[in-house]
Write a protein that holds these residues in place. Structure first.
Motif, PDB file in Angstrom:
ATOM      1  N   LEU A   1      -3.487   2.718 -10.539  1.00  0.00           N
ATOM      2  CA  LEU A   1      -3.175   2.649  -9.107  1.00  0.00           C
ATOM      3  C   LEU A   1      -4.428   2.393  -8.282  1.00  0.00           C
ATOM      4  O   LEU A   1      -4.404   1.633  -7.303  1.00  0.00           O
ATOM      5  CB  LEU A   1      -2.494   3.941  -8.670  1.00  0.00           C
ATOM      6  N   GLY A   2      -5.534   3.007  -8.694  1.00  0.00           N
ATOM      7  CA  GLY A   2      -6.788   2.808  -7.987  1.00  0.00           C
ATOM      8  C   GLY A   2      -7.295   1.383  -8.060  1.00  0.00           C
ATOM      9  O   GLY A   2      -7.989   0.915  -7.144  1.00  0.00           O
TER      10      GLY A   2
ATOM     11  N   LEU B   1       0.823  -1.213   0.000  1.00  0.00           N
ATOM     12  CA  LEU B   1       0.000   0.000   0.000  1.00  0.00           C
ATOM     13  C   LEU B   1       0.856   1.261   0.000  1.00  0.00           C
ATOM     14  O   LEU B   1       0.433   2.309  -0.494  1.00  0.00           O
ATOM     15  CB  LEU B   1      -0.917   0.013   1.232  1.00  0.00           C
ATOM     16  N   LEU B   2       2.075   1.161   0.550  1.00  0.00           N
ATOM     17  CA  LEU B   2       2.943   2.330   0.666  1.00  0.00           C
ATOM     18  C   LEU B   2       3.345   2.894  -0.701  1.00  0.00           C
ATOM     19  O   LEU B   2       3.048   4.062  -0.996  1.00  0.00           O
ATOM     20  CB  LEU B   2       4.174   1.962   1.493  1.00  0.00           C
TER      21      LEU B   2
ATOM     22  N   TYR C   1      -0.067   7.209  -6.299  1.00  0.00           N
ATOM     23  CA  TYR C   1      -1.375   7.797  -6.591  1.00  0.00           C
ATOM     24  C   TYR C   1      -1.352   9.301  -6.328  1.00  0.00           C
ATOM     25  O   TYR C   1      -1.940  10.090  -7.072  1.00  0.00           O
ATOM     26  CB  TYR C   1      -2.447   7.127  -5.732  1.00  0.00           C
ATOM     27  N   VAL C   2      -0.653   9.713  -5.280  1.00  0.00           N
ATOM     28  CA  VAL C   2      -0.605  11.134  -4.906  1.00  0.00           C
ATOM     29  C   VAL C   2       0.246  11.947  -5.871  1.00  0.00           C
ATOM     30  O   VAL C   2      -0.130  13.057  -6.276  1.00  0.00           O
ATOM     31  CB  VAL C   2      -0.073  11.287  -3.466  1.00  0.00           C
TER      32      VAL C   2
ATOM     33  N   ARG D   1      -3.600   7.374 -12.690  1.00  0.00           N
ATOM     34  CA  ARG D   1      -4.119   7.074 -11.350  1.00  0.00           C
ATOM     35  C   ARG D   1      -5.171   5.964 -11.370  1.00  0.00           C
ATOM     36  O   ARG D   1      -5.399   5.304 -10.348  1.00  0.00           O
ATOM     37  CB  ARG D   1      -4.712   8.341 -10.725  1.00  0.00           C
TER      38      ARG D   1
ATOM     39  N   THR E   1       2.103   2.199  -3.659  1.00  0.00           N
ATOM     40  CA  THR E   1       0.928   2.419  -4.501  1.00  0.00           C
ATOM     41  C   THR E   1       0.216   3.709  -4.109  1.00  0.00           C
ATOM     42  O   THR E   1      -0.189   4.509  -4.963  1.00  0.00           O
ATOM     43  CB  THR E   1      -0.041   1.226  -4.398  1.00  0.00           C
ATOM     44  N   GLY E   2       0.068   3.921  -2.809  1.00  0.00           N
ATOM     45  CA  GLY E   2      -0.582   5.143  -2.334  1.00  0.00           C
ATOM     46  C   GLY E   2       0.212   6.393  -2.664  1.00  0.00           C
ATOM     47  O   GLY E   2      -0.348   7.404  -3.116  1.00  0.00           O
ATOM     48  N   PHE E   3       1.533   6.339  -2.463  1.00  0.00           N
ATOM     49  CA  PHE E   3       2.367   7.498  -2.785  1.00  0.00           C
ATOM     50  C   PHE E   3       2.343   7.794  -4.275  1.00  0.00           C
ATOM     51  O   PHE E   3       2.297   8.962  -4.690  1.00  0.00           O
ATOM     52  CB  PHE E   3       3.805   7.265  -2.310  1.00  0.00           C
TER      53      PHE E   3
ATOM     54  N   ILE F   1      -5.073  -0.767  -5.197  1.00  0.00           N
ATOM     55  CA  ILE F   1      -5.178  -0.528  -3.753  1.00  0.00           C
ATOM     56  C   ILE F   1      -6.150  -1.509  -3.082  1.00  0.00           C
ATOM     57  O   ILE F   1      -5.797  -2.159  -2.082  1.00  0.00           O
ATOM     58  CB  ILE F   1      -5.539   0.939  -3.473  1.00  0.00           C
TER      59      ILE F   1
ATOM     60  N   THR G   1       8.642   0.988  -4.630  1.00  0.00           N
ATOM     61  CA  THR G   1       7.996  -0.186  -5.243  1.00  0.00           C
ATOM     62  C   THR G   1       8.865  -1.432  -5.117  1.00  0.00           C
ATOM     63  O   THR G   1       8.394  -2.544  -5.359  1.00  0.00           O
ATOM     64  CB  THR G   1       7.677   0.056  -6.731  1.00  0.00           C
TER      65      THR G   1
END
Length: 450
Positions: A190-191, A103-104, A110-111, A187, A106-108, A194, A129
């Motif tokens: 990435l969505g 999640l780390l 996305y931002v 994005r 992937t979430g970053f 998650i 990654t």
């Protein structure tokens, strides 16, 4: 996180295996594959993200190759601690943690995934990654402990192949997004991942087990580090897995840079090679079970050298069709070799146990100790080969504008792999010392069956 712990595990006992071991091992294999599959997708995420990065991002091809090379390198290094985490925390417990860690990055991503983000930020997120690359090492170490030697080629091949398929799957998702929403919407990719990461972590918690007999063995690690076979197999694994992961990261970018493909055109081709290479990996393990991993590995390298020659020729005459035939052939062959080389590891150390005068359960226990201890190191060094491939492409495109010189270098490396495989594991008598310190005083039998 206490988890479910199995205190007695004897896969070589046929009665135990038939009555309960096989069912438990296959269940753990299934959910290990799911987690590793998503891990591979996240590790190779930037092979897709760079296709979305048009001129507005201000990053040239060399910069993009360095991004994917960074992800490759971190994923290779992190494999070593991930290997020991299985015995320290339990296979189930660590699979939960390693899946959640995805999640780390992937979430970053996305931002930050938008024009105007600094190159240093992209480099940091690409490095994160690498945790996806570590999943392979812990998963393979865990599954290696669940299965008897006669099933390891099949099980490890299926585990690795199912994980490797995460590469073409993320590329297919990227293709779908580019083809429908356009190259301005990374994005969405990435969505998609998650929630899948959350599902993988939950499934690991609900359906996997920890094996209490699996312990970190410092003595075995030191012995594996001293054993020449660890380093020889790491060298060969650079040629198989290093090729697979390096080409997987670079394929789409090479098509864009050398052949002028658009993001959609590149994405429509990029997934084919990794998909075929992933699907054939269990076949490589099964063939190694039947005919001997050394034989399959040798002929795989011969064929990889031939396929590389085709790619060099295609680069010179600038034929995309011939290039695709040769490059996809390399993917298929590297996948086949992935299965055969990994099958060789437990068989080699079992043979080493016999060469030391051990027999029966003593030899099998020695083989399990040394193969488990060596797998993380071999996997890490093999993955570094992917970094070498991307750096070679970066240099080749910077200096000549094509990847031809990089492929010539790869051809020379495959030739070296052919010589090493034959000289160490197929030549008779085998003149290979048991450890780095000493050699056998008398000729020993060859390793053709490993």
């Amino acid at each position: 996180m206490g988890g479910r712990w199995i205190e007695r595990w004897e896969p070589e006992d046929e009665t135990f295996w038939r009555e309960q071991g096989e069912r438990i091992a296959k269940r753990n294999l299934l959910f290990s594959v799911i987690s590793e599959h998503i891990g591979f997708s996240i590790w190779t995420l930037w092979s897709v993200m760079v296709l979305f990065m048009g001129p507005e991002y201000g990053i040239d091809p060399a910069g993009k190759f360095f991004l994917i090379g960074t992800a490759t390198f971190v994923g290779a290094l992190i494999r070593i601690p991930y290997t020991f985490a299985v015995a320290r925390f339990g296979g189930r417990n660590w699979t939960i943690v390693s899946a959640a860690l995805l999640l780390l990055p992937t979430g970053f991503a996305y931002v930050v995934m938008e024009p105007g983000t600094s190159y240093g930020t992209f480099l940091l997120v690409a490095a994160l990654t690498g945790v996806g690359g570590g999943n392979f090492a812990s998963s393979m170490t865990n599954i290696n402990a669940f299965f008897p030697l006669r099933k390891k080629g099949w099980a490890l091949g299926l585990n690795a192949g199912g994980g490797n398929i995460g590469v073409p799957v993320v590329q297919l998702i990227g293709l779908l997004v580019i083809g429908t929403a356009g190259a301005a919407h990374p994005r969405i990719v990435l969505g998609v991942y998650i929630p899948l990461i959350v599902v993988a972590a939950l499934c690991s918690a609900l359906f996997m087990d920890n094996l209490a007999p699996v312990k970190n063995d410092t003595g075995a690690v030191l012995e594996a580090v001293r054993a020449k076979h660890t380093w020889i197999m790491a060298f060969l694994y650079i040629g198989t897995f290093g090729s697979f992961i390096g080409y997987s990261f670079a394929f789409g970018l090479v098509l864009q840079t050398q052949f002028g493909r658009t993001p959609l055109q590149a994405a429509s081709l990029t997934f084919v090679g990794p998909l075929l290479g992933s699907l054939i990996r269990p076949v490589g393990g099964s063939l190694a079970d039947r005919y001997g991993g050394a034989r399959i590995t040798l002929w795989t390298f011969v064929a990889m050298a031939a396929a590389t020659g085709v790619v060099v020729y295609a680069s010179v005459i600038e034929s995309l069709t011939v290039f695709l035939v040769g490059f996809i052939g390399l993917f298929v062959l590297s996948g086949l070799g992935n299965g055969s080389t990994f099958k060789m590891i437990p068989a080699i150390f079992l043979a080493q146990g016999h060469r030391k005068g051990l027999s029966g359960e003593e030899a099998e226990a020695y083989g399990r100790r040394l193969s488990g201890a060596s797998m993380g190191l071999i996997g890490a060094i093999g993955a570094v080969g992917g970094l070498g491939i991307n750096l070679a492409f970066r240099q080749s495109f910077q200096t000549a504008g094509t990847g031809t010189s990089a492929f010539v270098a790869f051809l020379a490396f495959y030739a070296a792999c052919i010589v090493v495989t034959w000289a160490v594991y197929l030549r008779r008598p085998a003149a290979v010392p048991d450890t780095a310190e000493g050699a056998a005083t008398e000729p020993q039998r060859g390793y053709a069956e490993v």
